[in-house]
Scaffold this motif. Sequence first.
Motif, PDB file in Angstrom:
ATOM      1  N   VAL A  87      12.272  -2.176 -14.005  1.00  0.00           N
ATOM      2  CA  VAL A  87      11.596  -2.205 -15.300  1.00  0.00           C
ATOM      3  C   VAL A  87      12.356  -3.103 -16.280  1.00  0.00           C
TER       4      VAL A  87
ATOM      5  N   THR B 142      14.278   6.274 -22.161  1.00  0.00           N
ATOM      6  CA  THR B 142      15.279   5.823 -21.187  1.00  0.00           C
ATOM      7  C   THR B 142      16.380   5.085 -21.934  1.00  0.00           C
TER       8      THR B 142
ATOM      9  N   LEU C  76      16.959   1.313 -21.717  1.00  0.00           N
ATOM     10  CA  LEU C  76      15.798   0.465 -21.994  1.00  0.00           C
ATOM     11  C   LEU C  76      15.317   0.578 -23.440  1.00  0.00           C
TER      12      LEU C  76
ATOM     13  N   PRO D 238      14.786   1.953 -13.385  1.00  0.00           N
ATOM     14  CA  PRO D 238      15.170   1.268 -14.620  1.00  0.00           C
ATOM     15  C   PRO D 238      15.569  -0.191 -14.404  1.00  0.00           C
TER      16      PRO D 238
ATOM     17  N   HIS E 204       8.795   4.397 -21.830  1.00  0.00           N
ATOM     18  CA  HIS E 204      10.197   4.102 -21.506  1.00  0.00           C
ATOM     19  C   HIS E 204      11.111   4.232 -22.721  1.00  0.00           C
TER      20      HIS E 204
END
Length: 508
Positions: A435, A471, A474, A432, A468
Amino acid sequence: MWERRRGAGPGGGAEELRARRREREAALRKARRAQQLVSKRLLREDEAERGQDGAERAVLDPVLQGEVSELLRGVQRGSEDRRGWLTRLRRALQSKETQQEFVRLDGAVRTLVGLFTCSLPDVQLEAARCLHELSHSSDAAVAEACVPVTSYLLTYLSGHSVELMELCLYTLGNLVVESEVVRKKLLPQGIIPVLASCIQSPHEAVLEGLGYVLSQLLQAKEAPAEIIPFVLDSVLPQHMLRLVCSGLKFGTGAAVEFAWCLHYIVCSHTANVELMSLGAVPALTSLLCDIASEISPSDSEGLELLICPVLRCLGNLLAEETGREAQPQDERLLVALFIIMHCYLQQHPFLIPESLWLLNNLTADEPFFCSALLSMDLLPALLQLLPHSQTVSTLVLTVLCNIAEKGPAYCQQLHQQAALPLLLHVLVVPDPEVVGQCLELLHLLFLHWPQVAADFVKQGGHQILEQHQSTPELQERVRVLLEMALQPLGAPAFSSSSAALSTFSQMT
């Protein structure tokens, strides 16, 4: 974290012994790249000591419990074999239990101090070695039992025996690690002025030992308030900088030690103005350029020990407000960083994040280095580092963000040099943090050069982004980027650009 360092001591074949000691210490020294470590070092000859004729002396049997008192009596008797008794005692003091038992004996340390200050050089040197063994103890009580010898250790630093001076320095360095009581005793005894006097010694062994003592003092918790001010009032900083920058000519041992000393001073945030006034930034910049001009992938071993603290010093100096004013606009520094990363990528990869940290601070607020990186065609080499590791990927993306923040022209060049396909690969990694930094970069590219968003969608980037959405850390940034990416190209402006900018500034 406490670290033990063992190695060969001074004596016959001193240069060879020191070379072996440095080789054995190298791995432990590198540990400082991860965190500031206090350490202890031991100057000790090989277990099978050799006489002047080269024949091995018999290794004495280990001391049994209760024999410590007999050793002390042998030392005290004043016989012709006093040096032999001291040698046996020194070997016995390699045991933690013996060290503790010895300092509890009435008059034991006082006897050693008396022999250390006697007029017989061989007895004095062997007593110094015994005290050195005691200084290596991990028991603070043993270190504090050695307090009576500290003033004499300082006195002999103005002597003529390099071997004795080296022993005194490493004994002092070990003692200051273990005990604040010892440090507080040494300061009024004048340790800083004495070290300031020693730093002009022509002997590398003395300078390296001096750097060791200083590095231990400068890592003490009370250093910013109680030690660094004394250092700054002395000639030490200017000579430390001189010795660091002359490391390529006169050997790296002392230069490495003093580079770490400068690093600890910089980390204290108490002396950066003073270091700037000494020309630390241009001097360290020039040193990195000189190092880069001499190294090659096939011949670079050893210099990494110097490069690491120099990178940290320069990077942290430039992170300060005062450092930005002294930032060098020298393209050679960029070239040097990329040469260092190229030469050490395989053998010493820990230097890559160190180099990128400096590159990040160079590009954070200064368009000069962002422009130079692009115009000198260094971007492909930077992009090749993206898959290297989580830490390296994050730092590379941070540097790319620094470039993209400079506006449309910079984002256009990033896009033209094929950054987008690599970013799509980064988006699929499971980390994470990586990203998240990639999303920050994409946001800047979408905002300043909308063509990137259009190409992002054409290459299926929006589908990768959607993966994503689950998540938590995010989710919001993914939502904003999808909205920006899927807005038709040619619209007057991104309808949510202000909201996007606000969102990313709050979440990154």
